[in-house]
Design a protein around this motif. Structure first.
Motif, PDB file in Angstrom:
ATOM      1  N   LYS A  15      -8.912  15.111  21.742  1.00 40.73           N
ATOM      2  CA  LYS A  15      -8.811  14.273  22.943  1.00 40.73           C
ATOM      3  C   LYS A  15      -7.564  14.620  23.729  1.00 40.73           C
ATOM      4  N   LEU A  16      -7.661  14.460  25.042  1.00 37.65           N
ATOM      5  CA  LEU A  16      -6.480  14.620  25.888  1.00 37.65           C
ATOM      6  C   LEU A  16      -5.614  13.377  25.778  1.00 37.65           C
ATOM      7  N   ASP A  17      -4.307  13.554  25.967  1.00 31.67           N
ATOM      8  CA  ASP A  17      -3.415  12.396  25.985  1.00 31.67           C
ATOM      9  C   ASP A  17      -3.167  11.899  27.397  1.00 31.67           C
ATOM     10  N   ALA A  18      -3.062  12.816  28.348  1.00 28.43           N
ATOM     11  CA  ALA A  18      -2.805  12.389  29.721  1.00 28.43           C
ATOM     12  C   ALA A  18      -3.129  13.497  30.709  1.00 28.43           C
ATOM     13  N   VAL A  19      -3.480  13.070  31.911  1.00 23.19           N
ATOM     14  CA  VAL A  19      -3.653  13.974  33.047  1.00 23.19           C
ATOM     15  C   VAL A  19      -2.620  13.550  34.083  1.00 23.19           C
ATOM     16  N   LEU A  20      -1.690  14.448  34.341  1.00 20.21           N
ATOM     17  CA  LEU A  20      -0.595  14.111  35.247  1.00 20.21           C
ATOM     18  C   LEU A  20      -0.863  14.739  36.605  1.00 20.21           C
ATOM     19  N   GLU A  21      -0.962  13.874  37.608  1.00 21.30           N
ATOM     20  CA  GLU A  21      -1.230  14.369  38.969  1.00 21.30           C
ATOM     21  C   GLU A  21       0.043  14.340  39.805  1.00 21.30           C
ATOM     22  N   PHE A  22       0.328  15.431  40.497  1.00 27.46           N
ATOM     23  CA  PHE A  22       1.460  15.503  41.427  1.00 27.46           C
ATOM     24  C   PHE A  22       0.924  15.324  42.833  1.00 27.46           C
ATOM     25  N   SER A  23       1.471  14.366  43.577  1.00 22.22           N
ATOM     26  CA  SER A  23       0.973  14.197  44.947  1.00 22.22           C
ATOM     27  C   SER A  23       2.001  14.671  45.965  1.00 22.22           C
ATOM     28  N   LEU A  24       1.483  15.269  47.031  1.00 21.09           N
ATOM     29  CA  LEU A  24       2.320  15.915  48.048  1.00 21.09           C
ATOM     30  C   LEU A  24       1.518  16.027  49.344  1.00 21.09           C
ATOM     31  N   SER A  25       2.183  15.800  50.488  1.00 25.39           N
ATOM     32  CA  SER A  25       1.456  15.885  51.762  1.00 25.39           C
ATOM     33  C   SER A  25       1.137  17.343  52.120  1.00 25.39           C
ATOM     34  N   ASN A  26       0.135  17.523  52.969  1.00 23.06           N
ATOM     35  CA  ASN A  26      -0.248  18.871  53.400  1.00 23.06           C
ATOM     36  C   ASN A  26       0.893  19.619  54.091  1.00 23.06           C
ATOM     37  N   GLU A  27       1.672  18.897  54.931  1.00 19.47           N
ATOM     38  CA  GLU A  27       2.771  19.558  55.668  1.00 19.47           C
ATOM     39  C   GLU A  27       3.785  20.110  54.671  1.00 19.47           C
TER      40      GLU A  27
END
Ligand code: ADP
Ligand code: ZN
Length: 213
Positions: A106-118
Motif C-alpha cells: 500500500k502507498l502511504d501518501a501522495v504529495l501534491e505540489f501546487s503552483l500557478s501556470n505563470e
C-alpha cells in the motif's frame, strides 16, 4: 514508506524528492531521470523515449509501466520508495494500484505540489541542470556560483530540451489534461496531501514532512 510526488513541471519535485528520499532512507525513483539516463546511453529504451520527451509528451504507458514494474521488483526497496514523475496519467495510476494489490502493498501518501501556470513558466524557462549530478539551478533565482558550472560537483550546466520555450506550453497542456486528473483519483483514496510549492527549499521540505506525517 511508499510515497508518490505529483506536481506540474518546475514545481521542485526533483529537489524535494532527493531530500525526502534521504530523510526516509528510501530510493528516489524518477521516471524522468531513468529516461534521460537511457537517452544519454542511447539504449533501445532511450531511442524509443527520446522523441516523446524532447517534445514534452508522455512516453507511451506500455513502455513506462513495464519500466516502473521492473524497477519496483528490484531488491533495494525493503524500506519503501519515493516515486517522482510516476504515475502521470490515470492509466498509470490504475496500473500502479493493480501492481501494489498484487504484491499486497500500500502507498502511504501522495504529495501534491501546487503552483500557478505563470510561476511554472518562469521557473522552467530559467532552469539549468547539471549534466553530471542532475542538480537544478535557475539563471535568476538560484544562480550557481560560477555561471554554467554546478556548485555541487563542478559538472556542466545545460538547458534540458524540454525546458525550451516552445516545449514548455505543451508540457503544461499535457500536465493539465493528463496528469491533473490523477489528483482526483488519489483524493478519493484519502491519500492525497497538497502543499504549496512556493517558498525556499527548506520551507517546502518542512511543509512536506508535516503533510506526510
Ligand atoms: P518534469 O516533471 O520536469 O516535466 P520529468 O523529468 O519528470 O520532468 O520528465 C521528463 C519527461 O520524461 C516527460 O516530459 C515525459 O516525456 C517523460 N516521462 C517522465 N515520466 C513519465 C511517465 N510517468 N509517463 C510518461 N512519460 C514520462
Ligand atoms: Zn553537479
Amino acid at each position: 514508506m511508499k510515497l508518490i510526488l505529483v506536481g506540474p513541471p518546475g514545481a521542485g519535485k526533483g529537489t524535494q524528492s532527493s531530500l525526502l528520499a534521504s530523510h526516509f532512507s528510501i530510493p528516489h525513483i524518477s521516471t524522468g531521470d531513468i529516461f534521460r539516463a537511457n537517452i544519454k546511453g542511447q539504449t533501445e529504451l532511450g531511442k524509443l523515449a527520446q522523441s516523446y520527451t524532447s517534445a514534452g509528451n508522455l512516453v507511451p504507458d506500455s513502455v513506462t509501466n513495464d519500466m516502473v514494474a521492473d524497477r519496483l521488483k528490484q531488491d533495494d526497496l525493503a524500506n519503501g520508495y519515493l516515486l517522482d514523475g510516476y504515475p502521470r496519467n490515470v492509466g498509470q495510476a490504475e496500473f500502479l494500484s493493480n501492481f501494489l494489490n498484487q504484491h499486497q502493498e500500500k502507498l502511504d501518501a501522495v504529495l501534491e505540489f501546487s503552483l500557478s501556470n505563470e510561476e511554472i513558466i518562469t521557473r522552467l524557462s530559467g532552469r539549468r541542470v547539471c549534466k553530471n549530478c542532475q542538480a537544478p539551478f535557475h539563471i535568476e533565482f538560484e544562480r550557481p556560483k560560477v555561471t554554467g558550472v554546478c556548485d555541487k560537483c563542478g559538472g556542466e550546466l545545460y538547458q534540458r530540451d524540454d525546458d525550451k520555450e516552445e516545449v514548455i506550453a505543451n508540457r503544461l497542456e499535457v500536465y493539465n489534461d493528463q496528469t491533473a486528473p490523477i489528483i482526483n483519483y488519489y483524493k478519493n483514496t484519502g491519500l492525497l496531501k497538497t502543499i504549496s510549492a512556493l517558498g525556499s527549499v527548506e520551507e517546502i521540505f518542512q511543509r512536506a514532512l508535516i503533510a506526510i506525517k
